[in-house]
Each structure stands twice: as structure tokens, then as C-alpha cells.
Design a protein around this motif. Structure first.
Motif, PDB file in Angstrom:
ATOM      1  N   TYR A  94     -15.422 -64.507 -25.068  1.00  0.00           N
ATOM      2  CA  TYR A  94     -16.215 -63.653 -25.564  1.00  0.00           C
ATOM      3  C   TYR A  94     -17.462 -65.150 -25.487  1.00  0.00           C
ATOM      4  O   TYR A  94     -18.536 -64.374 -25.957  1.00  0.00           O
ATOM      5  N   VAL A  95     -16.824 -65.971 -24.949  1.00  0.00           N
ATOM      6  CA  VAL A  95     -18.210 -67.174 -23.839  1.00  0.00           C
ATOM      7  C   VAL A  95     -18.905 -65.731 -23.509  1.00  0.00           C
ATOM      8  O   VAL A  95     -20.187 -65.969 -23.248  1.00  0.00           O
ATOM      9  N   THR A  96     -18.790 -65.000 -22.482  1.00  0.00           N
ATOM     10  CA  THR A  96     -19.576 -64.499 -21.804  1.00  0.00           C
ATOM     11  C   THR A  96     -20.078 -63.704 -22.561  1.00  0.00           C
ATOM     12  O   THR A  96     -21.292 -62.928 -22.612  1.00  0.00           O
ATOM     13  N   VAL A  97     -19.395 -62.870 -23.938  1.00  0.00           N
ATOM     14  CA  VAL A  97     -19.644 -61.047 -23.950  1.00  0.00           C
ATOM     15  C   VAL A  97     -21.376 -61.980 -25.162  1.00  0.00           C
ATOM     16  O   VAL A  97     -22.399 -61.703 -25.053  1.00  0.00           O
ATOM     17  N   ALA A  98     -20.925 -63.997 -25.800  1.00  0.00           N
ATOM     18  CA  ALA A  98     -22.502 -64.283 -26.452  1.00  0.00           C
ATOM     19  C   ALA A  98     -23.637 -64.471 -25.370  1.00  0.00           C
ATOM     20  O   ALA A  98     -24.940 -64.350 -25.747  1.00  0.00           O
ATOM     21  N   ARG A  99     -23.619 -64.999 -24.573  1.00  0.00           N
ATOM     22  CA  ARG A  99     -24.246 -64.949 -23.322  1.00  0.00           C
ATOM     23  C   ARG A  99     -24.597 -63.395 -23.207  1.00  0.00           C
ATOM     24  O   ARG A  99     -25.986 -63.854 -23.283  1.00  0.00           O
ATOM     25  N   ALA A 100     -24.207 -62.577 -23.070  1.00  0.00           N
ATOM     26  CA  ALA A 100     -25.337 -61.174 -22.714  1.00  0.00           C
ATOM     27  C   ALA A 100     -25.402 -61.007 -23.983  1.00  0.00           C
ATOM     28  O   ALA A 100     -26.535 -59.614 -24.160  1.00  0.00           O
ATOM     29  N   ARG A 101     -25.403 -61.413 -25.278  1.00  0.00           N
ATOM     30  CA  ARG A 101     -25.613 -60.902 -26.472  1.00  0.00           C
ATOM     31  C   ARG A 101     -27.090 -61.945 -26.147  1.00  0.00           C
ATOM     32  O   ARG A 101     -27.915 -61.388 -27.324  1.00  0.00           O
ATOM     33  N   GLY A 102     -27.655 -62.709 -25.715  1.00  0.00           N
ATOM     34  CA  GLY A 102     -28.368 -63.272 -25.665  1.00  0.00           C
ATOM     35  C   GLY A 102     -28.629 -64.544 -26.209  1.00  0.00           C
ATOM     36  O   GLY A 102     -29.840 -64.589 -27.479  1.00  0.00           O
ATOM     37  N   LEU A 103     -27.299 -64.880 -27.083  1.00  0.00           N
ATOM     38  CA  LEU A 103     -27.175 -66.008 -28.047  1.00  0.00           C
ATOM     39  C   LEU A 103     -27.745 -67.184 -27.203  1.00  0.00           C
ATOM     40  O   LEU A 103     -27.732 -67.245 -25.948  1.00  0.00           O
ATOM     41  N   THR A 104     -28.363 -68.041 -28.038  1.00  0.00           N
ATOM     42  CA  THR A 104     -28.977 -69.101 -27.287  1.00  0.00           C
ATOM     43  C   THR A 104     -28.142 -70.260 -26.719  1.00  0.00           C
ATOM     44  O   THR A 104     -26.486 -70.507 -27.003  1.00  0.00           O
ATOM     45  N   ASP A 105     -28.312 -70.912 -25.557  1.00  0.00           N
ATOM     46  CA  ASP A 105     -26.781 -72.357 -24.699  1.00  0.00           C
ATOM     47  C   ASP A 105     -26.484 -72.971 -26.493  1.00  0.00           C
ATOM     48  O   ASP A 105     -25.256 -73.552 -26.431  1.00  0.00           O
ATOM     49  N   ARG A 106     -27.786 -73.341 -27.028  1.00  0.00           N
ATOM     50  CA  ARG A 106     -27.387 -74.177 -28.319  1.00  0.00           C
ATOM     51  C   ARG A 106     -26.019 -73.492 -28.761  1.00  0.00           C
ATOM     52  O   ARG A 106     -24.993 -74.305 -29.059  1.00  0.00           O
ATOM     53  N   ARG A 107     -26.109 -72.591 -29.515  1.00  0.00           N
ATOM     54  CA  ARG A 107     -25.258 -71.263 -30.376  1.00  0.00           C
ATOM     55  C   ARG A 107     -24.206 -71.785 -29.968  1.00  0.00           C
ATOM     56  O   ARG A 107     -23.344 -72.046 -30.269  1.00  0.00           O
ATOM     57  N   ILE A 108     -24.106 -71.394 -28.764  1.00  0.00           N
ATOM     58  CA  ILE A 108     -22.981 -71.039 -27.706  1.00  0.00           C
ATOM     59  C   ILE A 108     -21.823 -72.049 -27.644  1.00  0.00           C
ATOM     60  O   ILE A 108     -21.326 -72.427 -27.879  1.00  0.00           O
ATOM     61  N   GLN A 109     -22.905 -73.167 -27.157  1.00  0.00           N
ATOM     62  CA  GLN A 109     -21.882 -74.745 -27.197  1.00  0.00           C
ATOM     63  C   GLN A 109     -21.458 -74.933 -28.163  1.00  0.00           C
ATOM     64  O   GLN A 109     -20.177 -75.669 -28.204  1.00  0.00           O
ATOM     65  N   PHE A 110     -22.191 -74.688 -29.920  1.00  0.00           N
ATOM     66  CA  PHE A 110     -21.410 -75.014 -30.587  1.00  0.00           C
ATOM     67  C   PHE A 110     -20.676 -74.521 -31.063  1.00  0.00           C
ATOM     68  O   PHE A 110     -19.417 -74.408 -31.460  1.00  0.00           O
ATOM     69  N   GLN A 111     -21.391 -73.216 -31.944  1.00  0.00           N
ATOM     70  CA  GLN A 111     -20.598 -72.299 -32.231  1.00  0.00           C
ATOM     71  C   GLN A 111     -18.805 -70.906 -31.563  1.00  0.00           C
ATOM     72  O   GLN A 111     -18.477 -71.555 -32.238  1.00  0.00           O
ATOM     73  N   TYR A 112     -19.622 -71.111 -30.167  1.00  0.00           N
ATOM     74  CA  TYR A 112     -18.389 -70.578 -29.816  1.00  0.00           C
ATOM     75  C   TYR A 112     -17.984 -71.073 -28.700  1.00  0.00           C
ATOM     76  O   TYR A 112     -16.507 -70.472 -28.637  1.00  0.00           O
ATOM     77  N   VAL A 113     -17.642 -72.699 -28.414  1.00  0.00           N
ATOM     78  CA  VAL A 113     -17.121 -73.184 -27.390  1.00  0.00           C
ATOM     79  C   VAL A 113     -16.889 -73.881 -28.341  1.00  0.00           C
ATOM     80  O   VAL A 113     -15.438 -74.187 -28.196  1.00  0.00           O
ATOM     81  N   GLY A 114     -17.431 -75.342 -28.917  1.00  0.00           N
ATOM     82  CA  GLY A 114     -17.247 -76.574 -29.792  1.00  0.00           C
ATOM     83  C   GLY A 114     -16.110 -75.935 -30.352  1.00  0.00           C
ATOM     84  O   GLY A 114     -14.857 -76.164 -30.846  1.00  0.00           O
ATOM     85  N   ARG A 115     -16.641 -74.701 -30.785  1.00  0.00           N
ATOM     86  CA  ARG A 115     -15.564 -75.043 -32.740  1.00  0.00           C
ATOM     87  C   ARG A 115     -13.855 -74.536 -32.282  1.00  0.00           C
ATOM     88  O   ARG A 115     -12.977 -74.365 -32.649  1.00  0.00           O
ATOM     89  N   ASN A 116     -14.336 -73.598 -30.978  1.00  0.00           N
ATOM     90  CA  ASN A 116     -13.457 -72.891 -30.512  1.00  0.00           C
ATOM     91  C   ASN A 116     -12.151 -73.897 -29.618  1.00  0.00           C
ATOM     92  O   ASN A 116     -11.195 -73.930 -30.408  1.00  0.00           O
ATOM     93  N   ALA A 117     -12.325 -74.470 -29.120  1.00  0.00           N
ATOM     94  CA  ALA A 117     -11.853 -75.726 -28.419  1.00  0.00           C
ATOM     95  C   ALA A 117     -11.140 -76.741 -29.127  1.00  0.00           C
ATOM     96  O   ALA A 117     -10.712 -77.680 -28.575  1.00  0.00           O
ATOM     97  N   MET A 118     -11.704 -77.219 -30.149  1.00  0.00           N
ATOM     98  CA  MET A 118     -11.508 -77.903 -31.114  1.00  0.00           C
ATOM     99  C   MET A 118     -10.304 -77.969 -31.644  1.00  0.00           C
ATOM    100  O   MET A 118      -9.899 -78.668 -32.319  1.00  0.00           O
ATOM    101  N   LEU A 119      -9.839 -76.548 -32.462  1.00  0.00           N
ATOM    102  CA  LEU A 119      -9.446 -76.350 -32.967  1.00  0.00           C
ATOM    103  C   LEU A 119      -8.239 -77.047 -32.132  1.00  0.00           C
ATOM    104  O   LEU A 119      -7.342 -77.793 -33.458  1.00  0.00           O
ATOM    105  N   PRO A 120      -7.664 -77.135 -31.423  1.00  0.00           N
ATOM    106  CA  PRO A 120      -6.350 -77.339 -31.752  1.00  0.00           C
ATOM    107  C   PRO A 120      -5.954 -79.282 -30.952  1.00  0.00           C
ATOM    108  O   PRO A 120      -4.540 -79.650 -31.538  1.00  0.00           O
ATOM    109  N   LEU A 121      -6.943 -79.659 -31.620  1.00  0.00           N
ATOM    110  CA  LEU A 121      -7.157 -81.534 -31.376  1.00  0.00           C
ATOM    111  C   LEU A 121      -7.049 -81.172 -32.736  1.00  0.00           C
ATOM    112  O   LEU A 121      -6.990 -82.825 -33.204  1.00  0.00           O
ATOM    113  N   PHE A 122      -7.810 -80.526 -33.343  1.00  0.00           N
ATOM    114  CA  PHE A 122      -7.742 -80.774 -35.304  1.00  0.00           C
ATOM    115  C   PHE A 122      -6.522 -81.409 -35.788  1.00  0.00           C
ATOM    116  O   PHE A 122      -6.131 -82.044 -36.184  1.00  0.00           O
ATOM    117  N   THR A 123      -5.269 -81.178 -35.424  1.00  0.00           N
ATOM    118  CA  THR A 123      -3.795 -81.342 -35.190  1.00  0.00           C
ATOM    119  C   THR A 123      -3.837 -81.814 -35.782  1.00  0.00           C
ATOM    120  O   THR A 123      -3.214 -83.273 -36.242  1.00  0.00           O
TER     121      THR A 123
END
Lengths: 307, 305, 374
Positions: free
Chosen positions: C266-295
Motif C-alpha cells: 500500500y505504500v507503493t500504491v500510495a506513491r502511485a496515487r500521487g499522494l504527497t510524501d508527507r502524507r505517506i510518511q505519516f498516515q501510511y508508514v508512521g501509523r502502521n509502523a507504530m501499531l505494534p509498538l503501541f501495545t
């Protein structure tokens, strides 16, 4: 085997800065390579070698070939979506915009590229299983896609557009938009991805193995859907597949790829009924049909089973 | 009806047994160290410490002599770390003091690893009531933070010897590892070779020991090393609090004495405190880098290439 | 991670509503959401059960160990003050909230009843002050110092971890990884010692004498800037140590989680969709990467109360760890009992919170009556 372009091709024009004769997309001498090792001197693997072809408005080109021949890489390269290890050492991807101006995708700066992606040329990826952000609803992902390209669109308009494309792919917008990706089945997700790819009315749509990883009934439905959309809407299509049956149904022209090169290209009927290149011939022949008795597939001598 | 293609193939042979666990572990360690430079360095450092602590004491007096005239004397070539408040050579004490720490740490980690592996594997493999029971007990022990339980226990029951210390530390360390082992065994349980072994009716213990555990060698090793770091942390903590047997000459005791009798009052006691403190820190660092190199095997994406 | 019991799968009905709003389920379907409530209630019950077990264990620990401290106390009172056995026993009853003459089961019940009321008995050290008030005087300091440090460390850690993943292989990455390894392995109280000895004693940069304690003597606790500054001044050393020693852990885990997330489709697809790097960093990478750490984060909040004893001892910061140590040394059993209970409860509550909250942030683990997949 000397891979060469057989004369079945309506080939691209001479070297020029314009896409040849009315083509929307012109790929010229494109090469893509992947790094195999860490150090700069390590040999790179050429996944795509010196590929050229033109894509005309309204047509659909199938890129067929076996796994690893570079067809997916070619698709990714057009949108410059290669992974870190990939690079494009040579070639041009000339794109003609709606206003008639031409631009080389490979030379765009990051901002132009970002705007080009999806609004001019979009892509449906192989196996939409994981193509959506798991923590955002479908609506949010539609909306952000629209907003990323045009901030002036209102929520209302965005909603209407999203609902429109979802209806085009025969899904219920109300239900789908408020769902999370994992709440939808595989087939539904593929449809949503197709819908999303139409969201900004691109001129070119690239589909990478759109029916792989789906069960056979869903495959049928998706192929019909793509066919239908292509008839109704106004876009040119490149689709990558190793499924010759799908290619035969959806394509107007077919290009065969082997080891990174296009070895034969031509009208779909010509390719299937009168293949000239030896590789294309073996590809076509490899598909077993119910009618023929293919010698490769028979069992041990005298052991015709009755079951 | 299908046809049998090769009649002689109907005789089923049992799959060859996997490598003996010991070989598996050894090979794993080598692999880990070859792949990670930092892990290798950590290993070397650890080796150095172990050698010094095991062999060094043969070269130093068992009871480092006191010499009141040398109280807090500054370091010199002959005595690189100076002297403590009783005039005893600090370097000698540091050399002497490593063995008990290593011993207790190792034994405690061993005890908790054995408990965790045995019961974790059993719980996951047998499932059902056995699993529920073990999990409940684990959860309960896991809830109380180690150091607090240790402190309270030490209040009630004076810890007598190093062995007792090791046992107590070991008995507290297993819950974390047990959960991890259980999760791993669960996932491995579903793999084909275990299915095959089960179909061949090889017996529970044998399956667990021969099929499942060898595949977890690096995982267990990593957790063993982590267990050792935890044990050493708790050990040092207990000594600092004065809750462990205060006899002998180990780093923990040195820290306790140096802290309560010198470090914050006299500048000249600098090496007295820093000696054992740095020794423990370097030991921990070596152990942690090694455990991370094991982790890199398990999760290859972590590697830098 | 919460194993979701999907319960009865209730299909999501198509409803017409504006995007982004949660569905209003008709009453019939709310019933089918009993999957959720059953799960939640089950976890809460389990939590209570665990607390109960620990309370019971403490109770019996107290009474069954050699050298019954109650008896010891009684004997001590007799020896020191010449009390009669009866008087001493009565005093013990008041302090330990139990009556030594009563049969064990009755004692046990009284103990439980007392606990339910919030009566943990009185402190032996400071007769007259209840255990609860003692704990109440020290606990907030620990919660403040460790809690703040934990939050700061987490936020900083995930930020740096993500940066390391994005700059993988660079000098920054290598330096940070080294830094993380070193700080992660150093025992926190030893770090505190080193700082105090090196900067305080040797270089005389830190006025460590002044920095002891939770706040300067003579300053009255109130919500004034002066007081808050003073508190921060005193808490700075323990907080610094906590942050430094836990930062590395978060960094490394976040780095590996981010690396994994970056490889997702979904990160590649997000880039393909033309989303800004910033948005991808936070909403796509950051949020998902953080999930396992939350617990892990929520769980570590639970251990906040417990892990501080050593650092507080070294820095002389008067939090719950400090109280614990005093109680241990002077055998103040009621206080020990109380602390143990509070600590256990906080860990259990944190566990519960982690389980339940996780389903809020990761929609895939939503415990709903939804069986949408085909």
C-alpha cells in the motif's frame, strides 16, 4: 535465440521528441536495471532492455511473457515506481497531455511526477490484497487521492465522484466507502482498486496481472468489468499478464516479452493465429486446450485413465 | 481409479532426524557472529571479560590486602585503578569480582530459560487445559515487576548464598520468555514437518525435542542472552540495595560500598566506583550486541545489507 | 495482542449516510455486538481475578513465612515497651488490619473486606498514618517523573526510529544504532551513578546536593510556576536517565517496524496515487509502523510504578521506589503489602487498557460483530 523485433509490429516512429503519430504514450529505448550487490562496481541485472513501443488512444496493449521477463518492471518504470534497487539508465517515456503538449516522464521533477501519477496515468496492481492502507476507510483513501491532485474539490463533489466510480465497478458506494479494506473480500478490493484508478480520469491505465490471485469466477467477472469499462470510458490500457486467455480477450495489440526485450508485437489476431517469432510460437503452443492432444501432457504409455 | 506409478515407493521411510540440538546451537552462534560485525566484536569483548574473570583471580590474592596508608591513593602504573577506602587495590578487586557476577547471571538465565522453554513448548504443543493453566500462572507472575518482588522477597527471606540468589533471579525471569517460546512453538506447530512427524506418531517429547526446538535455537539463544542481561541488572540492583549476601568481592558489592562510602563524598574515589560500574556496563553492552546479532538472523531485514 | 473473539458474525447492513460516520446499528444488531461486551467483561473479570490472587498471595506470604512478622512485632512491642501480650496483639490488629486470635479464614475475610473499603492498615514506621496516605504522598512523584519520561522517550524514539529507517545505511543510521545499543544496555541506575559521579563530584557541574529529593525543603507544594520549576529541577536527573535508557529501545523497534512497513504494497500504491510524501510518511508508514509498538507502550506505562526503585535510590528522589526501599529496610509490612498491591493493580490495568485500546487504533482487530469477509 536471437531476439529481434519481428515485422508484425506497427512500430514506433523514428527518433523524435514527439510520441509517434498520435500516440498517447511512447516508450523509447527504455532500459531498467536492478542492483545485485552493495558496491557500485557490482554488476547490475538488466530487467528491461531497450524497449520501445507506442500506445494509441483507446487501444489496449497486452504485455505477455513468462515470469521474470520484465513485464511488471516495465509497467512500474513508466510511473517511476521502481524499488530502491532499481534504476533507469536509458530511455524516454514520452507522454502527450490532453492539451497536446508532450513531456518525458523520466525527466519530470518530483512535483510534476506526483501530479502526473494517477491523474494522467494510473495503475492497478497485482493482487489488491494489500493495496490499501489498513487503518483508513475506503472513503478517506478516495478523498485524499482527489485532494492530492486538486484541493479545490469539495467534499460533496469528491463523494459524488467516488460513488460514481464505485458504481461503475458494480459496487455499492454507501457500503464500500465506509468500510475498512479488511472488511472487503479480495474480489471487492480489486474492484475498488480499479474504481480508484479511474477516479481522476486518466488517459492511460496500466494493469499488472489484474486477475492473478483471484478465483476463477471472480477472474471472469473482473475481466468482463475491465472490458466493459474500456469500451465505455476513454482511456488507453497497457496490461501485463501471463494469462494468454485474458490477453486474447482484452487486447487490441499484443507484445511478447522475453528476457527484458519485446520480441514480437502486433495485432492480437496476428499474434495468436500467425505468430512469427519462435518464442511467441512456443508461448501460444504451450497453452493446452480441450480440443488438442498435446504430446507434452500425456501420461505413461498405454495408461489412459478412465477417471 | 488412479494408477500407482512406482510400486517400490510405497515403503515409507522416516525422515532423517534433524541435527542434534547442540550442533544446531553452535552453528547458529557462528552464523550470527560471522554476519554481524558488531556482534562479533561483542563476542570478543565478552570472551575477554570471561577469560579475565575466570583466569585472572589465579593471579590476584584471594583477599586483597588492606593498607590504610594507601587509602584512596591515586592510580599509578602498578595500580592502574588506585585504591579504595580501606587501601585495597581496586583493579584486583575488579578482576576478582567478575566471576560471581558471571556465575549468578549465567545460572539464573539458565534456570529461567529451561523453565520457559520446557513449559512454553508444552503449553503450546499440548494446548487445552494445560495451556490455560500455564498461561494463567505466567500472567500472574508477569504482573509483578521483578525488582519489586525481589525487594519484597529479600525483606522476608534473607538470601543466603549465590546459588539462592541465582535461583530467585531465575525463578522470576521466565514469564517473559515463556510467552515468547509459546508463541513461536504455536507457529511452528503448524508447519509441515511437524505435521509429518505427528502423522508418523513419533511421540510428543520426541517431536518437541527433535523437530521444534532445533528450529528455535537462535531464538532461544537470543532470549538466553537477554535473560542474562536482566539477571545481571537485577543482581546489581539487589547488591546496591544491600539485599543480597554482602560477602565476597563482587562488582555489585564494590558498587554498594563505593557508593555508600566514598563516591559522592570524595573525588579520589572515582576509580573505585567507576571500575565496577564500567565493568558491568561493558559486560551488558557485549551481551546486548550479541543478542541483537542473533536477532538479525531471525529477522533478516534488520541487517544492514 | 488481543485475540478477537468474533462472536456471532452480523452482516453490515447497507445504510445511506454521509461518509466517515460510524454506523448506527439498529437495536437488533446491537445485541449481536455482544461479542464485544463479552470479551471486555471477560477481560475485566480476569483482571479482578488476578488482583485477587495477588492479594491472597500477599496475605499468605505475610503469615506463612518463617519469622511471622506479626509475632515479631508483638514480641518487639512486649520487649521494648513492656506491653502485655493482649495490648500488643490489639495494636498489631490495628496496624496489620487483622486479629491474630481469629482463625485464619476469618482473618482472610476481614483482610479482603478491609481492602474493599480501601483500608490497608497503618504504617509501622509512622504510626497513625495509614498505608494509603503514605503511598499517596510518594506515588505521584514517581508517576510524574517516570510517566513524563516514558511519553517523551516514546515520542522521541518513534520519530528517530522512523528517521533511521528512511535513512537506512547512512551515517546517521549507523551512529544512531550505535547510540541506541549503548544507552539501551547500560543499567539505568548505573547511568545515574555515572552522571552524578562524573558531572557532580568530579567536574562539579551539577549541584547534586541541591538536586536531591522531589522538591527543595521549605518550598510549599502548590500550583505556582516557582514550585513547578523546582519540581522539574529535582526531577530532571531521574527523568533524563529514564529517557536516555529507554530511548534506544523504541528507536530500534520503530526502525525495524518502519522498514517492514515501507515494503508493504500500500505504500507503493500510495506513491502511485500521487499522494504527497508527507502524507505517506505519516498516515501510511508512521501509523502502521507504530501499531505494534503501541501495545508495548501501554504495557510499559504499567511498569512505571515498579521500575523506579533503583534510580530513585541513587538520585535520592522521593517517589514510591524510595518508600518501598524504606519499608523493606524497616520491615514495614503493611506498607509493603499496600505497595505490592498498587503496583500489581497498575500493571493489570495497563494490560487491560492495552488489550482494549488496541482495537481502537487498529481497525483490523476491531471487536465488532462484523463478519464482512467472504
Amino acid at each position: 535465440m536471437e531476439p529481434e523485433m519481428s515485422q508484425n509490429a506497427a512500430s514506433a516512429g523514428p527518433e523524435s521528441q514527439e510520441p509517434g503519430g498520435g500516440a498517447i504514450l511512447s516508450v523509447r529505448n527504455l532500459s531498467v536495471e536492478y542492483k545485485t550487490g552493495q558496491r557500485p562496481n557490482d554488476p547490475a541485472h538488466r530487467a528491461v532492455r531497450d524497449v520501445s513501443f507506442d500506445l494509441y488512444p483507446g487501444e489496449s496493449i497486452a504485455l505477455i511473457g513468462e515470469s521474470g521477463c520484465g513485464k511488471t518492471t516495465l509497467g512500474l518504470a513508466i510511473l517511476r515506481l521502481l524499488p530502491k534497487l532499481g534504476s533507469i539508465p536509458a530511455g524516454e517515456v514520452l507522454y502527450r497531455r490532453r492539451d497536446g503538449t508532450t513531456v518525458d516522464v523520466l525527466r519530470m521533477n518530483p512535483d510534476e511526477l506526483r501530479r502526473f501519477r494517477w491523474s494522467e496515468c494510473s495503475m492497478v496492481f497485482q493482487g489488491a490484497m494489500n493495496s490499501f492502507n489498513p487503518v483508513l476507510r475506503i472513503w478517506e483513501q478516495m478523498y485524499e487521492t482527489i485532494r492530492a491532485h486538486d484541493r479545490s474539490v469539495s467534499k460533496r463533489q469528491a463523494y459524488e465522484r467516488s460513488a460514481q466510480v464505485l458504481e461503475d465497478v458494480e459496487l455499492d458506494p454507501a457500503r464500500v466507502l465506509k468500510s475498512y479494506p479488511h472488511e472487503l473480500s479480495g474480489g471487492m478490493r480489486q474492484r475498488v482498486l480499479i474504481a480508484m484508478s479511474m477516479l481522476l480520469n486518466p488517459q492511460v491505465l496500466i494493469l499488472d496481472e489484474p486477475t492473478t490471485a483471484l478465483d476463477i469466477l471472480t477472474q471472469r467477472a473482473i475481466v468482463d468489468l475491465i472490458h466493459d469499462l474500456h469500451e465505455r470510458l476513454d482511456f488507453a490500457m497497457i496490461f501485463v499478464s501471463h494469462d494468454l486467455a485474458v490477453a486474447a480477450e482484452l487486447a487490441t495489440r499484443v507484445a511478447t516479452m522475453y528476457d527484458g526485450e519485446i520480441v514480437e508485437m502486433g495485432d492480437v489476431r496476428d499474434i495468436f493465429y500467425r505468430p512469427q517469432h519462435p518464442y511467441t510460437k512456443s508461448l501460444i503452443n504451450a497453452v493446452p486446450t480441450v480440443a488438442e492432444k498435446s504430446s507434452v501432457l500425456s501420461g505413461p504409455a498405454g495408461s489412459e485413465s478412465d477417471g | 481409479m488412479t494408477q500407482i506409478l512406482d510400486p517400490s515407493a510405497t515403503e515409507f521411510k522416516a525422515p532423517p532426524p534433524p541435527d542434534e540440538p547442540r550442533v544446531g546451537v553452535f552453528r547458529t552462534v557462528l552464523r550470527a557472529l560471522m554476519r554481524s560485525r558488531t556482534g562479533f566484536v561483542g563476542f570478543l569483548v565478552l570472551l575477554f571479560i570471561v577469560l579475565v574473570c575466570l583466569i585472572g583471580p589465579f593471579f590476584t590474592p584471594d583477599n586483597v590486602p588492606t593498607d590504610v596508608s594507601k587509602q584512596f591513593a591515586p592510580p599509578s602504573l602498578a595500580h592502574p585503578l588506585g585504591f579504595d577506602n580501606e587501601g585495597r587495590d581496586v583493579l584486583m578487586q575488579v578482576i576478582n569480582g567478575g566471576r560471581p557476577v558471571l556465575f549468578v547471571g549465567f545460572m539464573a538465565a539458565l534456570i529461567s530459560t529451561v523453565i520457559a522453554v520446557v513449559f512454553g513448548a508444552l503449553a503450546a504443543y499440548l494446548g487445552g487445559r494445560v495451556d490455560s493453566l500455564i498461561v494463567t500462572v505466567t500472567d500472574i507472575v508477569l504482573t509483578v515487576p521483578g525488582i519489586i518482588l525481589l525487594a519484597v522477597l529479600a525483606a522476608f527471606y534473607r538470601v543466603g548464598s549465590s546459588w539462592a540468589l541465582a535461583v530467585i533471579l531465575g525463578v522470576l525471569g521466565w514469564p517473559g520468555l515463556l510467552r515468547a517460546v509459546r508463541a513461536q512453538v504455536f507457529s511452528l506447530k503448524e508447519r509441515e514437518y511437524v505435521e509429518a512427524a505427528r502423522l508418523l506418531d513419533l511421540g510428543t517429547t520426541r517431536i518437541v525435542i527433535r523437530e521444534i526446538l532445533p528450529n528455535m535455537a537462535s531464538f532461544i539463544l537470543m532470549n538466553f542472552v537477554i535473560g542474562m542481561t536482566n539477571a545481571i541488572y537485577n543482581l546489581a540492583g539487589l547488591y546496591l540495595l544491600g539485599l543480597a549476601p554482602m560477602e565476597g568481592d563482587n562488582w555489585g558489592i564494590m558498587i554498594n560500598f563505593a557508593w555508600t562510602r566514598g563516591a559522592i563524598f570524595y573525588q579520589s574515589s572515582f576509580f573505585w566506583i567507576m571500575g565496577p560500574v564500567l565493568a558491568i556496563c561493558i559486560l551488558q553492552l557485549a551481551l546486548v550486541t550479541m543478542s541483537r546479532s542473533f536477532e538479525e538472523i531471525l529477522n533478516p531485514r534488520l541487517r544492514h545489507n | 495482542m488481543a485475540a478477537t473473539d468474533r462472536g456471532h458474525g452480523a452482516p453490515v447492513t447497507a445504510q445511506h449516510e454521509s461518509p466517515g460516520e460510524r454506523s448506527e446499528r439498529p437495536a437488533v444488531l446491537r445485541f449481536a455486538a455482544s461479542g464485544t461486551t463479552r470479551y471486555v467483561v471477560g477481560r475485566i473479570l480476569k483482571a479482578f481475578f488476578t488482583i485477587y490472587v495477588v492479594a491472597t498471595a500477599t496475605f499468605f506470604l505475610l503469615r506463612l513465612l518463617p519469622g511471622n512478622p506479626v509475632e515479631v512485632y508483638i514480641n518487639q512491642q512486649i520487649a521494648q515497651y513492656g506491653m502485655s501480650y493482649q495490648d500488643a496483639a490489639n495494636q498489631a490488629a490495628g496496624l496489620f488490619s487483622f486479629n491474630p486470635d481469629e482463625p485464619l479464614p476469618v482473618q482472610y475475610l476481614n483482610y479482603l473486606a478491609g481492602m474493599a473499603r480501601g483500608d490497608f492498615g497503618e504504617s509501622l514506621l509512622s504510626p497513625g498514618s495509614s498505608v494509603l496516605s503514605q503511598i499517596g504522598a510518594y506515588l505521584p512523584w514517581t508517576l510524574f517523573s517516570v510517566g513524563t519520561a516514558l511519553v517523551v522517550s516514546f515520542l522521541l524514539g518513534i520519530g528517530l526510529g522512523m528517521a533511521m529507517a528512511y535513512r537506512r545505511g547512512s551515517v546517521f543510521d549507523h551512529v544512531m544504532t550505535f547510540f541506541a545499543s549503548v544507552t539501551h544496555s547500560v543499567p539505568n541506575f548505573l547511568l545515574a551513578m555515572m552522571i552524578i559521579v562524573f558531572f557532580g563530584v568530579q567536574l562539579e557541574l551539577l549541584p547534586i546536593g541541591e538536586m536531591r529529593g522531589s522538591y527543595s525543603p521549605g518550598v510549599t507544594p502548590e500550583f505556582s510556576i516557582a514550585f513547578v520549576t523546582d519540581v522539574l529541577y529535582h526531577a530532571s536527573l531521574p527523568m533524563f536517565v529514564y529517557v536516555l535508557t529507554t530511548l534506544g529501545g523504541w528507536m530500534l523497534v520503530m526502525k525495524s517496524s518502519t522498514i517492514e512497513t515501507l515494503g508493504e504494497d500500500y505504500v507503493t500504491v500510495a506513491r502511485a496515487r500521487g499522494l504527497t510524501d508527507r502524507r505517506i510518511q505519516f498516515q501510511y508508514v508512521g501509523r502502521n509502523a507504530m501499531l505494534p509498538l503501541f501495545t508495548s507502550f501501554v504495557l510499559s506505562l504499567g511498569f512505571v510504578v515498579g521500575g523506579s526503585i533503583l534510580v530513585e535510590q541513587v538520585t535520592q528522589y522521593q517517589g514510591i521506589g524510595f518508600l518501598l526501599f524504606e519499608a523493606v529496610n524497616r520491615r514495614d509490612y503493611p506498607v509493603l503489602q499496600g505497595i505490592l498491591l498498587i503496583v500489581t493493580t497498575s500493571v493489570i490495568v495497563a494490560n487491560l487498557a492495552a488489550d482494549l485500546l488496541y482495537s481502537r487504533i487498529d481497525p483490523r482487530v476491531r471487536i465488532t460483530g462484523n463478519g464482512g469477509r467472504s
